[in-house]
Each structure stands twice: as C-alpha cells, then as structure tokens.
Design an enzyme around this catalytic site. Structure first.
Site, PDB file in Angstrom:
ATOM      1  N   SER A   1      -6.483   3.201  -5.549  1.00 17.58           N
ATOM      2  CA  SER A   1      -5.891   4.044  -4.503  1.00 17.58           C
ATOM      3  C   SER A   1      -6.022   5.524  -4.834  1.00 17.58           C
ATOM      4  O   SER A   1      -6.287   6.352  -3.961  1.00 17.58           O
ATOM      5  CB  SER A   1      -4.412   3.683  -4.301  1.00 17.58           C
ATOM      6  OG  SER A   1      -4.285   2.472  -3.604  1.00 17.58           O
TER       7      SER A   1
ATOM      8  N   ALA B   1      -8.365   7.003  -6.655  1.00 11.17           N
ATOM      9  CA  ALA B   1      -9.751   7.432  -6.444  1.00 11.17           C
ATOM     10  C   ALA B   1     -10.074   7.527  -4.956  1.00 11.17           C
ATOM     11  O   ALA B   1     -10.765   8.452  -4.518  1.00 11.17           O
ATOM     12  CB  ALA B   1     -10.709   6.461  -7.135  1.00 11.17           C
TER      13      ALA B   1
ATOM     14  N   HIS C   1       0.828  -1.205   0.000  1.00 12.38           N
ATOM     15  CA  HIS C   1       0.000   0.000   0.000  1.00 12.38           C
ATOM     16  C   HIS C   1       0.864   1.258   0.000  1.00 12.38           C
ATOM     17  O   HIS C   1       1.943   1.281   0.595  1.00 12.38           O
ATOM     18  CB  HIS C   1      -0.939  -0.005   1.206  1.00 12.38           C
ATOM     19  CG  HIS C   1      -2.062  -0.989   1.075  1.00 12.38           C
ATOM     20  ND1 HIS C   1      -1.864  -2.347   1.205  1.00 12.38           N
ATOM     21  CD2 HIS C   1      -3.377  -0.812   0.807  1.00 12.38           C
ATOM     22  CE1 HIS C   1      -3.030  -2.967   1.025  1.00 12.38           C
ATOM     23  NE2 HIS C   1      -3.948  -2.070   0.784  1.00 12.38           N
TER      24      HIS C   1
ATOM     25  N   GLN D   1      -7.968   8.091  -2.372  1.00  9.39           N
ATOM     26  CA  GLN D   1      -7.313   9.242  -1.753  1.00  9.39           C
ATOM     27  C   GLN D   1      -7.951  10.554  -2.214  1.00  9.39           C
ATOM     28  O   GLN D   1      -8.122  11.489  -1.420  1.00  9.39           O
ATOM     29  CB  GLN D   1      -5.811   9.228  -2.055  1.00  9.39           C
ATOM     30  CG  GLN D   1      -5.083   8.076  -1.397  1.00  9.39           C
ATOM     31  CD  GLN D   1      -3.595   8.332  -1.212  1.00  9.39           C
ATOM     32  OE1 GLN D   1      -3.145   9.470  -1.116  1.00  9.39           O
ATOM     33  NE2 GLN D   1      -2.814   7.259  -1.149  1.00  9.39           N
TER      34      GLN D   1
END
Length: 295
Positions: free
Chosen positions: A87, A89, A70, A91
C-alpha cells in the site's frame, strides 16, 4: 516484493504458498488459503482467476471485511501507524505522500464524506490513476448506494491484486495489466524522422505541483528508445508533452526567425484507458505543427 516462480508456487507446501501470496489481497490470507487446493496452475492468469473466484464466492460479511482491511488514501494518521509495504508503494507511486495543502484538504474532505456515508474506506486502484482523477472518482461514486459501492470496491481490489500478482509471480503468460504511452517526431520540413529532439512528459495537477514523468531524446527513427510510460498502467489523467524543436532546427541550420517562431511545443492531452496503447506523435516544421491520437 521478491518475485516467485509460478512453478515453485505450485510445489510449495500450503503454508509456504499462503505466506508467499498472503498480501496480494490486503491483510486477507484466506484468499490464498482457499486458492491453494486448486493447484497446479498452468499460468498466472489461472492463478488470478482462482483468487478472484474465492472473493466472488465469499459471503458478504467476508467481502466487507476485505474492503475494510484497506487504508484510507493519503491519511497522515494511517501512514504514521504504518501501511503495508504494498500500500505504501502504491500510494507513493501516485504522489499521495507529497500532497500540497490544497490536495491534502481535498482528500481529507473526500475520505470523511465517503466513510460517513458508507462506513468503509474508499478504494481505488491508484496505480491506474492520478491525484486529480482520484478526486474526480470520489465525486462520481459518492452518490451511489452502499450495494453499488461494495461491488465497485471489490472490482478495484481485484485490480490492485492483479497488479501485485503481476509484480510477484514470474510466469510464461502475463496478466493484461499494462498500458503504453509513446511518441515520435516527424520533421515534415526535411521529410524525415526528427532525431535528437528533447522531450519532456509532465503529469498535470489541478491543486498541486505538476510532476515530470519522463525526460528523453528522440532516436534516429524519431522515436524514443523506451515508451514514455510502459510496463505498468498509464494513469488516467491530464498530461503535457513538450518538444524542444527550436534547437533541433537550429542545429540543422534550417532558416528560422530570431527568436524561433516555434521553440518549445507543448501538447496537452488526456488518458482514459490505463491498459491501452496511446501514441501521441508530432509532425513539425519551423512554422507549423500537427498531432493526432495514434495507437
């Protein structure tokens, strides 16, 4: 993500099944590979349970690799290198792509402190959070030991995966990953629902600009046609609901002072249960108002 029918996933080849679900868990197709043999699944709940079981039964080194797959939150370097579409989208949904200087500094400091202590990135399901709640969560978790943080990280990864799977797979059953925030306005002077009241919901921020989440107008029942937040978690954090009641009473020729004693009413409240239903009503006259926590 393009949505897949569960009935189709049940009949896919193993290769196609893994391709379709490869990034439900970030850069970890091995979870889909291990899950494929358990088909057919009666519903998306059973599918997610099988994927989570694969994570729970994995050796510690594989679970650590899952955590390290991640990205850091709000990292300009990692954004420049490219995040997964999921990720990125996620954040962006919480505003991590548009931080103030003060917010960016706070996130950078928190990320560095966390990585320095634990050796892996801080992970939280950002779609359940606001920027302010994430920074508070950093502070709450930093004193933990590595074992506790590894377990918390896995739990947050599973929450992220559940939301991704909810978006990706169409099934008759649904994962319990959505919450709802709603309101209604009651004109207690007239003894009726207040129709036509303009309502604005704002997410409050401690270090950066506050964000308008919804603008709407109450309908004939004094409610809004759609929830203020629905079809997703209601992010943990602080909010303000603003109601334009001065115009509402003026349009109905209700006697008022000039200027109105109550023109725009702000109600500030906090959300702590992202998958719950929080109802924040307004009971109002030209001279007074009240609210309560409904559900």
């Amino acid at each position: 993500m393009s949505q897949q029918k569960l009935s189709d996933l049940n009949t896919y080849s193993k290769s196609d099944f893994v391709t379709a679900l490869a990034n439900v868990f970030e850069y970890s197709p091995w979870i889909a590979e291990q899950t494929a043999a358990a088909r057919p699944f009666a519903g998306v709940t059973a599918l997610f349970a099988a994927m989570k079981a694969a994570v729970d039964c994995a050796p510690s080194e594989l679970r650590l690799a899952l955590i390290k797959a991640h990205p850091d939150l709000a990292s300009k370097t990692q954004r420049a290198a490219g995040l997964t579409a999921e990720s990125d989208a996620e954040q962006n949904s919480v505003g991590l792509d548009s931080l103030s200087d003060a917010e960016y500094t706070a996130f950078e400091r928190a990320n560095d402190a966390y990585r320095s202590k634990f050796g892996f990135p801080y992970i939280v399901c950002v779609r359940r959070q606001t920027k302010a709640s994430i920074l508070r969560d950093f502070e709450r978790r930093l004193p933990n030991d590595a074992s506790a943080e590894m377990q918390t990280s896995i739990e947050e990864i599973c929450r992220i995966a559940a939301l991704r799977l909810d978006q990706l797979v169409a099934s008759d059953d649904k994962l319990k990953v959505h919450g709802r925030l709603s309101t209604h306005v009651l004109d207690t002077h007239g003894g009726k629902p207040a129709a036509g009241v303009a309502v604005v919901l704002t997410e409050l921020s401690e270090l950066g600009a506050s964000r308008v989440v919804a603008r709407t107008v109450t309908n004939s029942d004094g409610r809004t046609d759609q929830p203020l937040i629905g079809g997703r978690p209601v992010p943990i954090g602080s909010y303000e609901l603003a109601f334009r009641v001065g115009r509402y009473f003026a349009e109905r020729q209700v006697p008022m002072s000039d200027p109105p004693f109550l023109d725009q009413i702000p109600l500030r409240f906090s959300v702590s249960e992202p998958e719950g239903h929080l109802h924040v009503p307004l009971l109002v006259t030209p001279w007074s108002y009240a609210t309560y926590r409904g559900s």
